[in-house]
Design an enzyme around this catalytic site. Structure first.
Site, PDB file in Angstrom:
ATOM      1  N   GLY A  68       0.792  -1.228   0.000  1.00  0.00           N
ATOM      2  CA  GLY A  68       0.000   0.000   0.000  1.00  0.00           C
ATOM      3  C   GLY A  68       0.821   1.272   0.000  1.00  0.00           C
ATOM      4  O   GLY A  68       0.279   2.359   0.160  1.00  0.00           O
TER       5      GLY A  68
ATOM      6  N   GLY B  28       4.167  -3.876  -3.517  1.00  0.00           N
ATOM      7  CA  GLY B  28       3.999  -4.248  -4.924  1.00  0.00           C
ATOM      8  C   GLY B  28       4.198  -3.015  -5.776  1.00  0.00           C
ATOM      9  O   GLY B  28       5.208  -2.854  -6.477  1.00  0.00           O
ATOM     10  N   ARG B  29       3.261  -2.099  -5.674  1.00  0.00           N
ATOM     11  CA  ARG B  29       3.241  -0.884  -6.490  1.00  0.00           C
ATOM     12  C   ARG B  29       4.557  -0.114  -6.408  1.00  0.00           C
ATOM     13  O   ARG B  29       5.106   0.328  -7.410  1.00  0.00           O
ATOM     14  CB  ARG B  29       2.094  -0.014  -5.968  1.00  0.00           C
TER      15      ARG B  29
ATOM     16  N   CYS C  76     -15.732  -2.323 -25.938  1.00  0.00           N
ATOM     17  CA  CYS C  76     -17.096  -1.809 -26.135  1.00  0.00           C
ATOM     18  C   CYS C  76     -17.686  -1.481 -24.759  1.00  0.00           C
ATOM     19  O   CYS C  76     -18.647  -2.105 -24.305  1.00  0.00           O
ATOM     20  CB  CYS C  76     -17.919  -2.879 -26.851  1.00  0.00           C
ATOM     21  N   GLU C  77     -17.026  -0.579 -24.054  1.00  0.00           N
ATOM     22  CA  GLU C  77     -17.469  -0.154 -22.721  1.00  0.00           C
ATOM     23  C   GLU C  77     -17.224   1.346 -22.592  1.00  0.00           C
ATOM     24  O   GLU C  77     -16.104   1.796 -22.828  1.00  0.00           O
ATOM     25  CB  GLU C  77     -16.667  -0.878 -21.633  1.00  0.00           C
TER      26      GLU C  77
ATOM     27  N   GLU D  91       4.939  -6.116   2.085  1.00  0.00           N
ATOM     28  CA  GLU D  91       4.519  -6.742   0.823  1.00  0.00           C
ATOM     29  C   GLU D  91       4.357  -5.650  -0.220  1.00  0.00           C
ATOM     30  O   GLU D  91       3.273  -5.449  -0.763  1.00  0.00           O
ATOM     31  CB  GLU D  91       3.173  -7.442   0.996  1.00  0.00           C
TER      32      GLU D  91
ATOM     33  N   TYR E 107     -11.104   2.841 -11.409  1.00  0.00           N
ATOM     34  CA  TYR E 107     -11.019   3.735 -10.243  1.00  0.00           C
ATOM     35  C   TYR E 107     -10.997   5.208 -10.631  1.00  0.00           C
ATOM     36  O   TYR E 107     -10.907   6.075  -9.753  1.00  0.00           O
ATOM     37  CB  TYR E 107      -9.714   3.470  -9.475  1.00  0.00           C
TER      38      TYR E 107
ATOM     39  N   ARG F 171      -7.019   0.324 -14.173  1.00  0.00           N
ATOM     40  CA  ARG F 171      -7.119   1.332 -13.118  1.00  0.00           C
ATOM     41  C   ARG F 171      -7.857   2.602 -13.520  1.00  0.00           C
ATOM     42  O   ARG F 171      -8.730   3.074 -12.785  1.00  0.00           O
ATOM     43  CB  ARG F 171      -5.734   1.670 -12.558  1.00  0.00           C
TER      44      ARG F 171
HETATM   45  C1  LIG Z   1      -2.436  -8.734   0.634  1.00  0.00           C
HETATM   46  C2  LIG Z   1      -1.738  -7.692  -0.200  1.00  0.00           C
HETATM   47  N1  LIG Z   1      -0.466  -7.431   0.052  1.00  0.00           N
HETATM   48  C3  LIG Z   1       0.207  -6.535  -0.683  1.00  0.00           C
HETATM   49  C4  LIG Z   1      -0.380  -5.872  -1.710  1.00  0.00           C
HETATM   50  C5  LIG Z   1       0.445  -4.901  -2.503  1.00  0.00           C
HETATM   51  O1  LIG Z   1      -0.036  -3.638  -2.354  1.00  0.00           O
HETATM   52  P1  LIG Z   1       0.697  -2.449  -3.134  1.00  0.00           P
HETATM   53  O2  LIG Z   1       0.851  -2.872  -4.528  1.00  0.00           O
HETATM   54  O3  LIG Z   1      -0.209  -1.292  -2.947  1.00  0.00           O
HETATM   55  O4  LIG Z   1       2.024  -2.277  -2.472  1.00  0.00           O
HETATM   56  C6  LIG Z   1      -1.727  -6.108  -2.020  1.00  0.00           C
HETATM   57  C7  LIG Z   1      -2.381  -5.386  -3.100  1.00  0.00           C
HETATM   58  O5  LIG Z   1      -3.490  -5.549  -3.431  1.00  0.00           O
HETATM   59  C8  LIG Z   1      -2.412  -7.050  -1.233  1.00  0.00           C
HETATM   60  O6  LIG Z   1      -3.690  -7.333  -1.480  1.00  0.00           O
END
Ligand SMILES: Cc1ncc(COP(=O)(O)O)c(C=O)c1O
Length: 243
Positions: free
Chosen positions: A35, A79-80, A146-147, A77, A119, A115
């Site tokens: 997040g 990701g983004r 087609c949306e 964790e 969103y 996205r």
């Molecule tokens: C359980 C969990 N961990 C980590 C992430 C990664 O989040 P971010 O990409 O915002 O860092 C997500 C994203 O949906 C998630 O669902």
């Protein structure tokens, strides 16, 4: 007593020492999740990760160490923040429509990047070769689904765009290809890796029509000779499956 891997904030305030000692050999850690945002807009600043690290350390030293829980694994964790800024969706302009608004239609769609449509998220868009042109045109940049919510940008100031131009949609390295789908028969794109030496390597090939139909299995329907009522053999076959 939390099980191995379970978050620790459930009642660990009581009976510290015994918890602490038993925790060490239980390989317990704290998962702070993901997040952490990224600067999607050019004027935004990236999250100061070293500062975030210092904050986590400060809390660790204030709450974990005095309570005999050190050493404790801290997991993130992300990701983004790791992949987001390093992915780009490159697409070709197939159509232009100038009515009460100016539209440019791309060969990409929400199937490549959900996205904005899902969103209303902002992704910066540039037009290679026109970076220094005046951004004096306002366009809705639409996808090919087609949306009507398949739009990458609404009322976006951009340089004049022509059919055939490439556009680059930024910060698509996270929650982009991975959120892809095949609705409208859309086949997901190839993924190319731009190497530090400037070379390009395809790390994922584009989906084919064969891929699209790969999981479909009509083999059990081969004996349906126009009579849609299931034959005795079909019934016995399916009742066998149900047992
Ligand atoms: C359980 C969990 N961990 C980590 C992430 C990664 O989040 P971010 O990409 O915002 O860092 C997500 C994203 O949906 C998630 O669902």
């Amino acid at each position: 007593m939390p099980e191995a891997g379970q978050d620790l904030h459930h009642g660990h305030e009581r009976d510290q020492t015994s918890h602490g000692n038993r925790l060490h050999h239980k390989n317990i850690g704290v998962n702070l999740g993901g997040g952490v945002g990224i600067p999607y807009r050019p004027e935004e600043e990236p999250v100061d990760l070293p500062a975030l690290g210092r904050e986590i350390r400060a809390v660790y030293e204030a709450r974990i160490m005095p309570n005999g829980l050190h050493p404790l694994k801290i997991a993130l964790e992300l990701g983004r923040a790791i992949t987001g800024p390093y992915g780009y969706l490159v697409s070709r302009v197939l159509h232009k429509k100038e009515t009460y608004k100016n539209y440019v239609g791309l060969d990409a769609s929400m199937a490549n990047l959900m996205r904005p449509g899902m969103y209303g998220a902002y992704h910066h868009i540039t037009v290679p070769g026109k970076e220094d042109w005046p951004h004096d045109q306002v366009y809705d940049v639409t996808g090919s689904l087609c949306e009507n919510n398949d739009k990458f940008a609404i009322d976006r100031w951009l340089p004049r765009i022509d059919v055939g131009d490439l556009v680059v949609i930024h910060d698509t390295g996270a929650h982009g290809h991975s959120m892809g789908f095949n609705y409208n028969g859309k086949l997901r794109s190839a993924e190319l890796l731009l190497r530090p030496d400037g070379g390009v390597t395809m790390i994922r090939r584009a989906e084919t029509v064969e891929d699209y139909f790969r999981t479909i299995d009509f083999s059990q329907l081969e004996n349906m000779d126009g009579d849609s009522r299931p034959s005795e053999r079909h019934i016995s076959q399916y009742t066998a499956v149900g047992k």
